[in-house]
Each structure stands twice: as C-alpha cells, then as structure tokens.
Design a protein around this motif. Structure first.
Motif, PDB file in Angstrom:
ATOM      1  N   SER A  39      44.158  44.781  41.971  1.00  0.00           N
ATOM      2  CA  SER A  39      43.197  43.755  42.365  1.00  0.00           C
ATOM      3  C   SER A  39      41.781  44.300  42.203  1.00  0.00           C
ATOM      4  CB  SER A  39      43.417  43.328  43.823  1.00  0.00           C
ATOM      5  OG  SER A  39      44.738  42.851  44.024  1.00  0.00           O
ATOM      6  N   ILE A 197      42.893  38.875  42.571  1.00  0.00           N
ATOM      7  CA  ILE A 197      43.818  39.336  43.594  1.00  0.00           C
ATOM      8  C   ILE A 197      45.270  39.276  43.153  1.00  0.00           C
ATOM      9  CG2 ILE A 197      44.674  38.921  45.934  1.00  0.00           C
ATOM     10  CD1 ILE A 197      41.804  40.008  45.819  1.00  0.00           C
ATOM     11  N   SER A 198      45.968  40.369  43.347  1.00  0.00           N
ATOM     12  CA  SER A 198      47.419  40.414  43.227  1.00  0.00           C
ATOM     13  C   SER A 198      47.966  40.797  44.603  1.00  0.00           C
ATOM     14  CB  SER A 198      47.859  41.439  42.180  1.00  0.00           C
ATOM     15  OG  SER A 198      49.274  41.533  42.127  1.00  0.00           O
TER      16      SER A 198
END
Length: 203
Positions: A39, A197-198
């Motif tokens: 991220s 974002i992950s």
C-alpha cells in the motif's frame, strides 16, 4: 490516512448512508488490516509556484470494517507515524519533522477515523471522517474507488481501494511559508492526499 466500503466501529459513531444500487459486494463484509508492504499513503504540494513536491509516509497502521451489503455501515481507521515522512530529500524531511511543520517529537502521529460512508455510483465511494494533525482535529472527505478483490498465492483474501482528498494545511496549524522574490510563496497551502490500499481479511 486510506478508507473504504464500511461497517460499525465501536470507537466512533457512524452515520449509515443509504447507498444507490451498485455491485454486490457482500463477500467483502468483515474486518480487514491494511497491508503496508503493498500500500502507499502519499501527498503532493505546490513548490515555488511552479511544480509539485511529492512525498509519502512509510510507517502506518490501518484497519477497515467493511459491510459489502450496506456500505454506509463500514468504517476505517488509519494511524501514521509522522517521523516516517519521505520526500526523497533528507534535509527537507528533517525540516518537515520540526515545529515549523509537523512537530514530530511532540505530535508523533497523524490519525484518521471515519464517521460516515456512502456509495456514490458503481465502484465509487465517499468516506467522511476526522483527521488529527499536530493536535488539531478537523473533518475531511475522501473519494474512493474499489479496485477489486482476490485470493492471493498464499491463500489470503485481499481487497483494494484507491482514494484522494484535498486539504488546506493551514487548517491544521501547518502555516510555515516563505515569500519568493518574484512574488508568491515557497509552499502551497493546498495538499493533495493519495491512498493506494491493499488490505487483508482477518482470519
């Protein structure tokens, strides 16, 4: 700060917003942790009236509670370590950590906590929350896009979001500046935030 498709957080009051028709994301319902290695939390600001300086924070922690059926019930929290600021220039980063800007020693963290969420259309969402910088808490709005979900090679369920927000840094007491001989100022007041974002679903 990054932020998403939402559910109830006991630490804050969430205003549920009725979402218009959109994709069925019921499978996303649950708790998620932001994977900081995949991220990025970044920003950009005008420099010397002619270009943008870009930077990021390399240390942060975040969690999401997503409600894929009723997105308005979802929540997000993000805690950023101010000292991890990185603009690819050591002297500038050291200045940003001082009292002229973030005062990292006395205010070591930037915090975001959502207060409401809504689906705008399709895969687009809006997250409203409170951002705390240098001891000042003010509202902020993040616009987000759901970028997909998958099970990775290690069997972890992942979900992705990209988001942006714009703020006036002086609203949080970041007022340092310098006049230019040719007119204008060294640093713009408007800051563009970006989130890629992950997040990984909790077991």
């Amino acid at each position: 700060m990054g932020l998403f498709n939402r559910t109830k957080n006991t630490a804050t009051t969430v205003t549920a917003v009725e979402a218009p028709a959109g994709p069925d994301l019921g499978h996303l319902t649950g708790d998620w942790a932001i994977d900081t290695t995949h991220s990025e939390v970044g920003f950009s600001v005008r420099h010397a009236m002619v270009t943008n300086v870009k930077g990021r924070f390399t240390e942060y922690d975040g969690k999401l509670h997503l409600d894929g059926t009723t997105p308005g019930n979802s929540t997000a929290e993000l805690v950023i370590k101010v000292a991890s600021i990185d603009t690819n220039q050591t002297q500038r980063d050291e200045h940003l950590r001082t009292g002229d800007f973030f005062a990292a020693e006395t205010h070591p963290e930037i915090r975001f906590r959502s207060t409401s969420a809504e689906r705008l259309r399709g895969d687009s969402y809006r997250l409203t929350g409170e951002l705390t910088i240098k001891g000042t808490t003010r509202p902020i709005v993040l616009d987000l896009d759901y970028t997909g979900s998958a099970t990775d090679a290690y069997g972890a369920e992942r979900v992705g979001f990209e988001g942006t927000a714009v703020l006036d840094r002086t609203d949080w007491g970041l007022t340092y500046n310098a006049a230019l001989e040719t007119g204008g100022v060294l640093i713009g007041e408007k800051v563009k935030l970006s989130f890629d974002i992950s997040a990984v679903k909790a077991a």
